[in-house]
Design a protein around this motif. Structure first.
Motif, PDB file in Angstrom:
ATOM      1  N   GLY A   1       0.836  -1.270   0.024  1.00  0.00           N
ATOM      2  CA  GLY A   1      -0.084  -0.041   0.011  1.00  0.00           C
ATOM      3  C   GLY A   1       0.822   1.204   0.122  1.00  0.00           C
ATOM      4  N   ARG A   2       0.281   2.290   0.190  1.00  0.00           N
ATOM      5  CA  ARG A   2       0.960   3.708   0.078  1.00  0.00           C
ATOM      6  C   ARG A   2       1.937   3.961   1.351  1.00  0.00           C
ATOM      7  N   LEU A   3       1.701   3.453   2.212  1.00  0.00           N
ATOM      8  CA  LEU A   3       2.798   3.558   3.306  1.00  0.00           C
ATOM      9  C   LEU A   3       4.013   2.644   3.126  1.00  0.00           C
ATOM     10  N   LEU A   4       3.814   1.563   2.604  1.00  0.00           N
ATOM     11  CA  LEU A   4       4.890   0.880   2.239  1.00  0.00           C
ATOM     12  C   LEU A   4       5.794   1.480   1.326  1.00  0.00           C
ATOM     13  N   HIS A   5       5.080   2.145   0.170  1.00  0.00           N
ATOM     14  CA  HIS A   5       5.493   2.706  -1.168  1.00  0.00           C
ATOM     15  C   HIS A   5       6.528   3.803  -0.640  1.00  0.00           C
ATOM     16  N   LEU A   6       5.753   4.630   0.472  1.00  0.00           N
ATOM     17  CA  LEU A   6       6.505   5.905   0.946  1.00  0.00           C
ATOM     18  C   LEU A   6       7.850   5.626   1.657  1.00  0.00           C
ATOM     19  N   MET A   7       7.723   4.416   2.698  1.00  0.00           N
ATOM     20  CA  MET A   7       8.748   4.258   3.582  1.00  0.00           C
ATOM     21  C   MET A   7       9.795   3.523   2.706  1.00  0.00           C
ATOM     22  N   SER A   8       9.490   2.836   1.656  1.00  0.00           N
ATOM     23  CA  SER A   8      10.640   2.256   0.775  1.00  0.00           C
ATOM     24  C   SER A   8      11.101   3.189  -0.072  1.00  0.00           C
ATOM     25  N   GLY A   9      10.874   4.600  -0.065  1.00  0.00           N
ATOM     26  CA  GLY A   9      11.306   5.699  -1.069  1.00  0.00           C
ATOM     27  C   GLY A   9      10.810   5.288  -2.411  1.00  0.00           C
ATOM     28  N   ASN A  10       9.623   4.672  -2.556  1.00  0.00           N
ATOM     29  CA  ASN A  10       9.132   4.105  -3.591  1.00  0.00           C
ATOM     30  C   ASN A  10      10.073   3.221  -4.371  1.00  0.00           C
ATOM     31  N   LEU A  11      10.946   2.923  -3.717  1.00  0.00           N
ATOM     32  CA  LEU A  11      11.763   1.772  -4.373  1.00  0.00           C
ATOM     33  C   LEU A  11      11.168   0.245  -4.517  1.00  0.00           C
ATOM     34  N   SER A  12       9.699   0.203  -3.652  1.00  0.00           N
ATOM     35  CA  SER A  12       9.135  -0.786  -4.073  1.00  0.00           C
ATOM     36  C   SER A  12       8.688  -1.071  -5.353  1.00  0.00           C
ATOM     37  N   HIS A  13       8.562   0.279  -6.098  1.00  0.00           N
ATOM     38  CA  HIS A  13       8.511   0.235  -7.629  1.00  0.00           C
ATOM     39  C   HIS A  13       9.828   0.300  -8.281  1.00  0.00           C
ATOM     40  N   GLN A  14      10.433  -0.843  -7.919  1.00  0.00           N
ATOM     41  CA  GLN A  14      12.023  -0.932  -8.481  1.00  0.00           C
ATOM     42  C   GLN A  14      12.095  -1.010  -9.948  1.00  0.00           C
ATOM     43  N   ILE A  15      11.300  -1.614 -10.512  1.00  0.00           N
ATOM     44  CA  ILE A  15      11.270  -1.844 -12.199  1.00  0.00           C
ATOM     45  C   ILE A  15      10.911  -0.306 -12.626  1.00  0.00           C
ATOM     46  N   GLU A  16      10.120   0.405 -11.930  1.00  0.00           N
ATOM     47  CA  GLU A  16       9.872   2.224 -12.476  1.00  0.00           C
ATOM     48  C   GLU A  16      11.245   2.788 -12.162  1.00  0.00           C
ATOM     49  N   HIS A  17      11.510   2.529 -11.234  1.00  0.00           N
ATOM     50  CA  HIS A  17      12.758   3.454 -10.853  1.00  0.00           C
ATOM     51  C   HIS A  17      13.880   3.073 -11.801  1.00  0.00           C
ATOM     52  N   HIS A  18      14.245   1.812 -12.131  1.00  0.00           N
ATOM     53  CA  HIS A  18      15.234   1.594 -13.023  1.00  0.00           C
ATOM     54  C   HIS A  18      14.960   1.900 -14.495  1.00  0.00           C
ATOM     55  N   LEU A  19      13.663   2.059 -14.819  1.00  0.00           N
ATOM     56  CA  LEU A  19      13.392   2.491 -16.377  1.00  0.00           C
ATOM     57  C   LEU A  19      13.578   3.838 -16.343  1.00  0.00           C
ATOM     58  N   PHE A  20      13.201   4.590 -15.177  1.00  0.00           N
ATOM     59  CA  PHE A  20      13.136   6.010 -15.091  1.00  0.00           C
ATOM     60  C   PHE A  20      13.693   6.563 -13.726  1.00  0.00           C
ATOM     61  N   PRO A  21      15.098   6.359 -13.764  1.00  0.00           N
ATOM     62  CA  PRO A  21      15.522   7.056 -12.127  1.00  0.00           C
ATOM     63  C   PRO A  21      15.448   8.307 -11.801  1.00  0.00           C
ATOM     64  N   ASP A  22      15.328   9.111 -12.855  1.00  0.00           N
ATOM     65  CA  ASP A  22      15.430  10.448 -12.475  1.00  0.00           C
ATOM     66  C   ASP A  22      14.006  11.100 -12.652  1.00  0.00           C
ATOM     67  N   MET A  23      12.996  10.412 -12.831  1.00  0.00           N
ATOM     68  CA  MET A  23      11.751  10.837 -12.383  1.00  0.00           C
ATOM     69  C   MET A  23      11.183  10.616 -11.113  1.00  0.00           C
ATOM     70  N   PRO A  24      10.581  11.928 -10.548  1.00  0.00           N
ATOM     71  CA  PRO A  24      10.284  12.110  -9.111  1.00  0.00           C
ATOM     72  C   PRO A  24       9.430  10.875  -8.692  1.00  0.00           C
ATOM     73  N   SER A  25       9.769  10.311  -7.478  1.00  0.00           N
ATOM     74  CA  SER A  25       9.427   9.105  -7.118  1.00  0.00           C
ATOM     75  C   SER A  25       7.724   8.787  -6.665  1.00  0.00           C
ATOM     76  N   ASN A  26       7.250   9.949  -6.438  1.00  0.00           N
ATOM     77  CA  ASN A  26       5.589  10.077  -6.366  1.00  0.00           C
ATOM     78  C   ASN A  26       5.014   9.876  -7.491  1.00  0.00           C
ATOM     79  N   ARG A  27       5.606   9.562  -8.864  1.00  0.00           N
ATOM     80  CA  ARG A  27       4.748   9.347  -9.998  1.00  0.00           C
ATOM     81  C   ARG A  27       5.234   7.843 -10.183  1.00  0.00           C
ATOM     82  N   TYR A  28       5.972   6.988  -9.490  1.00  0.00           N
ATOM     83  CA  TYR A  28       6.003   5.521 -10.098  1.00  0.00           C
ATOM     84  C   TYR A  28       4.699   4.850  -9.705  1.00  0.00           C
TER      85      TYR A  28
END
Length: 371
Positions: A283-310
């Motif tokens: 949920g949202r709390l996990l995503h927030l506390m993980s730095g949205n690295l719970s969306h690691q796929i999206e982060h690696h695709l777009f590492p400079d995209m603001p994390s709140n958009r993942y």
């Protein structure tokens, strides 16, 4: 795994174009909502830290110690994961706010920002999961893929992985030194000493702040405050280790050889990022506390995209993967954590070893990061 075994070259390039379109749409839409988000997170983090410090001054009362330690640990996790990591990726540089910029931000961990940005932003995100290039595969300490050649020292990796989790920020700081490059002449002792002095300076600041200054300010509450600060730092280290390992090392994360990178196109780069990353469902709390690295796929695709958009684009990425027949590896935190520790235990022993394993060299494994 060959990307061409999953999709044709034409499909891979179309996949890449679709991802470019998603990125362009998000970047074009950035504005006040996003700026308010990061400023709100920073304000919340600072209030939590202040509340934690104040509560710990009353830590002769057990409920105050528990609440203060929890608040301080939460503040440290937010500062490390959702703020520091993402600011240093340049995700908020578009705001042109000198106080929230990748060139000016320094975070509350012992890795100096400039050293971490080189090893993580440049090396890791460029050569994601490429054997011999990406040193983040096991952090030069663990065998986390069958492609890595086995060595007897790996028999102890289930033990020293737990120790690494407890002192994760220190392990990463030493890892960023890349001392294995010194014998080969790729790095001078002068450069290493300069970097080491920067690390020592940050270690000294953390020790003075968390283990001397605030405990001394508490007077007779010195020991409870000291223990609260220590617990908060340990919690932050273990949490960061868990999230990062769950994003990179569960079953399903692929590794690649340097030969597979020859002539790599934009679409193939995207597919490599996808295959080398794993998400964590929650949920949202996990995503927030993980730095949205719970969306690691999206982060690696777009590492400079603001994390709140993942979270916003994740369903579109998953849909694209289904459309092009590409895997989208995701699972619960419990499942991914279990997968990581199972893999670390299994690969502590000889075999299985796949073809194209890394060559045996005197530097394999690199034990400089052992704490």
């Amino acid at each position: 795994m060959s990307t061409t075994a999953l999709a044709s070259p034409t499909e891979i390039e179309e996949f890449g174009r679709e991802l470019d379109r998603i990125r362009d749409e998000v970047i074009a839409s950035l504005g006040d909502r996003d700026a308010q988000y990061i400023r709100g997170i920073i304000a919340t983090q600072r209030k939590l830290e202040l509340a934690g410090r104040v509560l710990l001054f009353a830590s002769w009362l057990p409920p105050a110690w528990v609440a203060g330690t929890a608040a301080l640990a939460t503040a440290k996790i937010l500062e490390n994961m959702e703020i520091g990591h993402n600011v240093l990726h340049g995700q908020w540089d578009w705001m042109r706010d000198p106080k929230i910029h990748s060139t000016t931000w320094e975070w509350d961990v012992v890795s100096p920002a400039d050293q971490w940005k080189h090893s993580h932003n440049f090396v890791h995100h460029t050569w994601t999961n490429v054997l011999g290039k990406d040193r983040d595969i096991g952090y030069s300490l663990l065998r986390v893929s069958p492609e890595q050649r086995w060595h007897p020292v790996y028999l102890l990796q289930p033990i020293y992985n737990v120790l690494l989790a407890l002192v994760f920020e220190y392990g990463i700081a030493l890892y960023d030194l890349e001392v294995e490059r010194i014998p080969a002449g790729d790095k001078s002792l002068k450069e290493t000493w300069t970097q080491l002095r920067a690390i020592v300076g940050k270690v000294r600041c953390q020790i003075v702040k968390d283990y001397l200054a605030f405990p001394l300010l508490a007077g007779p509450g010195f020991v409870p405050v000291l223990l609260g600060d220590l617990t908060a730092n340990l919690a932050r280290n273990v949490w960061a280790h868990t999230i990062i390992f769950c994003g990179h090392f569960p079953e399903g994360a692929e590794v690649f050889t340097e030969e597979q990178l020859e002539g790599e196109t934009r679409g193939e780069w995207y597919v490599r990022q996808l295959l080398g990353s794993c998400n964590i469902d929650g949920g949202r709390l996990l995503h927030l506390m993980s730095g949205n690295l719970s969306h690691q796929i999206e982060h690696h695709l777009f590492p400079d995209m603001p994390s709140n958009r993942y979270a916003e684009i994740a369903p579109r990425i998953r849909g694209l993967c289904e459309r092009f027949g590409l895997p989208y590896t995701s699972g619960s935190l419990v499942r991914q954590t279990g997968s990581v520790y199972k893999r670390i235990l299994r690969l502590a022993f000889p075999g299985p070893q796949r073809q194209h394993a890394e060559p045996a060299t005197p530097e394999t494994p690199d034990l400089h990061a052992v704490i």
